[in-house]
Scaffold this active site. Structure first.
Site, PDB file in Angstrom:
ATOM      1  N   ASN A   9       0.862  -1.182   0.000  1.00  0.00           N
ATOM      2  CA  ASN A   9       0.000   0.000   0.000  1.00  0.00           C
ATOM      3  C   ASN A   9       0.898   1.232   0.000  1.00  0.00           C
ATOM      4  O   ASN A   9       1.508   1.548   1.015  1.00  0.00           O
ATOM      5  CB  ASN A   9      -0.882  -0.031   1.257  1.00  0.00           C
ATOM      6  CG  ASN A   9      -1.686   1.247   1.441  1.00  0.00           C
ATOM      7  OD1 ASN A   9      -1.814   2.043   0.515  1.00  0.00           O
ATOM      8  ND2 ASN A   9      -2.223   1.425   2.637  1.00  0.00           N
ATOM      9  N   LYS A  11      -0.021   4.252  -0.285  1.00  0.00           N
ATOM     10  CA  LYS A  11      -0.702   5.423   0.291  1.00  0.00           C
ATOM     11  C   LYS A  11      -0.509   6.637  -0.646  1.00  0.00           C
ATOM     12  O   LYS A  11      -0.469   6.462  -1.856  1.00  0.00           O
ATOM     13  CB  LYS A  11      -0.190   5.703   1.706  1.00  0.00           C
ATOM     14  CG  LYS A  11      -0.178   4.446   2.574  1.00  0.00           C
ATOM     15  CD  LYS A  11       0.087   4.745   4.009  1.00  0.00           C
ATOM     16  CE  LYS A  11       0.201   3.420   4.766  1.00  0.00           C
ATOM     17  NZ  LYS A  11       0.190   3.587   6.198  1.00  0.00           N
ATOM     18  N   HIS A  93      -9.298   0.974   5.085  1.00  0.00           N
ATOM     19  CA  HIS A  93      -8.022   1.158   5.786  1.00  0.00           C
ATOM     20  C   HIS A  93      -8.263   2.096   6.972  1.00  0.00           C
ATOM     21  O   HIS A  93      -9.076   3.019   6.886  1.00  0.00           O
ATOM     22  CB  HIS A  93      -6.994   1.749   4.821  1.00  0.00           C
ATOM     23  CG  HIS A  93      -5.608   1.755   5.373  1.00  0.00           C
ATOM     24  ND1 HIS A  93      -5.191   2.681   6.308  1.00  0.00           N
ATOM     25  CD2 HIS A  93      -4.555   0.936   5.155  1.00  0.00           C
ATOM     26  CE1 HIS A  93      -3.938   2.433   6.631  1.00  0.00           C
ATOM     27  NE2 HIS A  93      -3.516   1.375   5.950  1.00  0.00           N
ATOM     28  N   GLU A  95      -6.711   4.510   8.027  1.00  0.00           N
ATOM     29  CA  GLU A  95      -6.509   5.932   7.700  1.00  0.00           C
ATOM     30  C   GLU A  95      -7.745   6.512   7.008  1.00  0.00           C
ATOM     31  O   GLU A  95      -8.076   7.679   7.188  1.00  0.00           O
ATOM     32  CB  GLU A  95      -5.239   6.099   6.849  1.00  0.00           C
ATOM     33  CG  GLU A  95      -3.997   5.900   7.708  1.00  0.00           C
ATOM     34  CD  GLU A  95      -2.753   5.457   6.947  1.00  0.00           C
ATOM     35  OE1 GLU A  95      -2.741   5.509   5.702  1.00  0.00           O
ATOM     36  OE2 GLU A  95      -1.796   5.032   7.623  1.00  0.00           O
ATOM     37  N   GLU A 163      -5.132  -5.207  10.625  1.00  0.00           N
ATOM     38  CA  GLU A 163      -4.127  -4.168  10.812  1.00  0.00           C
ATOM     39  C   GLU A 163      -4.413  -3.406  12.109  1.00  0.00           C
ATOM     40  O   GLU A 163      -5.235  -2.468  12.107  1.00  0.00           O
ATOM     41  CB  GLU A 163      -4.158  -3.177   9.650  1.00  0.00           C
ATOM     42  CG  GLU A 163      -3.882  -3.801   8.297  1.00  0.00           C
ATOM     43  CD  GLU A 163      -3.292  -2.780   7.325  1.00  0.00           C
ATOM     44  OE1 GLU A 163      -2.223  -3.062   6.791  1.00  0.00           O
ATOM     45  OE2 GLU A 163      -3.887  -1.711   7.158  1.00  0.00           O
ATOM     46  N   GLY A 169       2.730   1.977  10.758  1.00  0.00           N
ATOM     47  CA  GLY A 169       3.718   3.044  10.619  1.00  0.00           C
ATOM     48  C   GLY A 169       4.435   3.402  11.904  1.00  0.00           C
ATOM     49  O   GLY A 169       5.107   4.431  11.974  1.00  0.00           O
ATOM     50  N   SER A 209       3.645  -2.449  10.280  1.00  0.00           N
ATOM     51  CA  SER A 209       5.097  -2.474  10.499  1.00  0.00           C
ATOM     52  C   SER A 209       5.754  -3.795  10.108  1.00  0.00           C
ATOM     53  O   SER A 209       6.684  -4.253  10.781  1.00  0.00           O
ATOM     54  CB  SER A 209       5.422  -2.111  11.950  1.00  0.00           C
ATOM     55  OG  SER A 209       4.992  -0.789  12.226  1.00  0.00           O
TER      56      SER A 209
HETATM   57  C1  PEP Z   1      -0.616   0.043   6.144  1.00  0.00           C
HETATM   58  O1  PEP Z   1      -0.780   1.251   6.162  1.00  0.00           O
HETATM   59  O2  PEP Z   1      -1.447  -0.692   5.583  1.00  0.00           O
HETATM   60  C2  PEP Z   1       0.550  -0.491   6.818  1.00  0.00           C
HETATM   61  C3  PEP Z   1       0.546  -1.733   7.151  1.00  0.00           C
HETATM   62  O3  PEP Z   1       1.596   0.408   7.033  1.00  0.00           O
HETATM   63  P1  PEP Z   1       3.051   0.058   7.633  1.00  0.00           P
HETATM   64  O4  PEP Z   1       3.509  -1.239   7.007  1.00  0.00           O
HETATM   65  O5  PEP Z   1       3.894   1.210   7.242  1.00  0.00           O
HETATM   66  O6  PEP Z   1       2.875  -0.095   9.099  1.00  0.00           O
END
Ligand code: PEP
Length: 253
Positions: A9, A11, A93, A95, A163, A169, A209
């Site tokens: 992703n 973003k 997601h 976000e 998630e 992040g 992460s």
């Molecule tokens: C995400 O935003 O879907 C995600 C998993 O981000 P990160 O791997 O940076 O934690």
């Protein structure tokens, strides 16, 4: 047997220059024993899909509208994504849920639209740190799964990404036991609602992460069929090793 999936992703990151990395990814993983999906910003989908043509790399969007068309300035429909070359779309997601107030009902309507357009819906669920600390994780995930996943879900058209919001992040990851508990719970919920056939065929990704250094441990957890990767999907030097680790897990299972 569920085919494992490594999804990236991007973003609101990346430009034309980053598409060069897709060629490298294709070259390094052609004929891979796993599926690979990259979800760049909307503006790059067409060019990314062209790069991926003839390779085992799928391209996806990061959101779509629930309607087929209409007066929705700034939005994009599932059919438009498909026409641009996407075969999947990330929905719900955290976000989007936080920044745009998307509810699980919204996500379910979007997923239905994605299915109608022939797209795979990658539906995200996850608890906040406060919810985990209050020991409400399974209640939250159960509610999100019930409301976000439409009745049109099948093993072919739906992927669920667990998630935890606090792991996205941040460099923090849940323990293997915590990931396993949630993934087993989601699997049981899907089996109860859709029956064993569909319930066992929907792929469950872990996201939050994931890096080359922790992927191997995460991919050994039960009911983890791959990963949704944010930050580490932006650089091919980080994402490619994660795909390789997943291939190793696929070959070992
Ligand atoms: C995400 O935003 O879907 C995600 C998993 O981000 P990160 O791997 O940076 O934690």
């Amino acid at each position: 047997m569920r085919r494992k999936l490594a999804a990236g992703n991007w973003k609101m990151n990346g430009g034309k220059a980053e598409l060069d990395g897709l060629a490298t990814l294709c070259a390094e993983h052609d004929g891979a024993a796993v599926d690979i999906l990259i979800c760049p910003p909307f503006t790059l989908i067409g060019a990314a899909a062209q790069q991926a043509e003839g390779h085992a790399l799928a391209i996806g969007g990061q959101d779509c509208h629930a309607s087929e068309a209409g007066a929705h300035t700034g939005d994009i429909s599932a059919r438009m994504l498909a026409e641009a070359g996407a075969t999947a779309v990330i929905l719900g997601h955290s976000e989007r849920r936080a920044d745009h107030g998307e509810t699980s009902d919204d996500v379910r309507a979007k997923a239905r639209a994605a299915h109608a357009a022939g797209l795979i819906a990658v539906i995200c669920v996850g608890e906040s740190l406060e919810q985990r600390e209050a020991q409400n994780t399974l209640d939250i995930i159960g509610g999100q799964i019930s409301s976000s996943v439409p009745d049109t879900a099948t093993g072919e058209n739906t992927v669920i990404a667990y998630e935890p919001c606090w792991a996205i992040g941040t460099g923090l990851t849940p323990t293997s036991d915590q990931i396993g508990e949630v993934h087993d719970f989601i699997r049981t919920r899907l089996e109860k609602r859709f029956g064993a056939g569909v319930g066992r065929s929907v792929r469950l990704l872990y996201g939050g992460s994931v890096k080359p250094g922790n992927a191997a441990e995460i991919f050994t957890v039960s009911n983890v069929d791959g990963a949704l990767v944010g930050g580490a999907s932006l650089k091919v030097d980080d994402f490619s090793p994660i795909v390789s680790v997943l291939e190793g897990a696929a070959n070992a299972s």
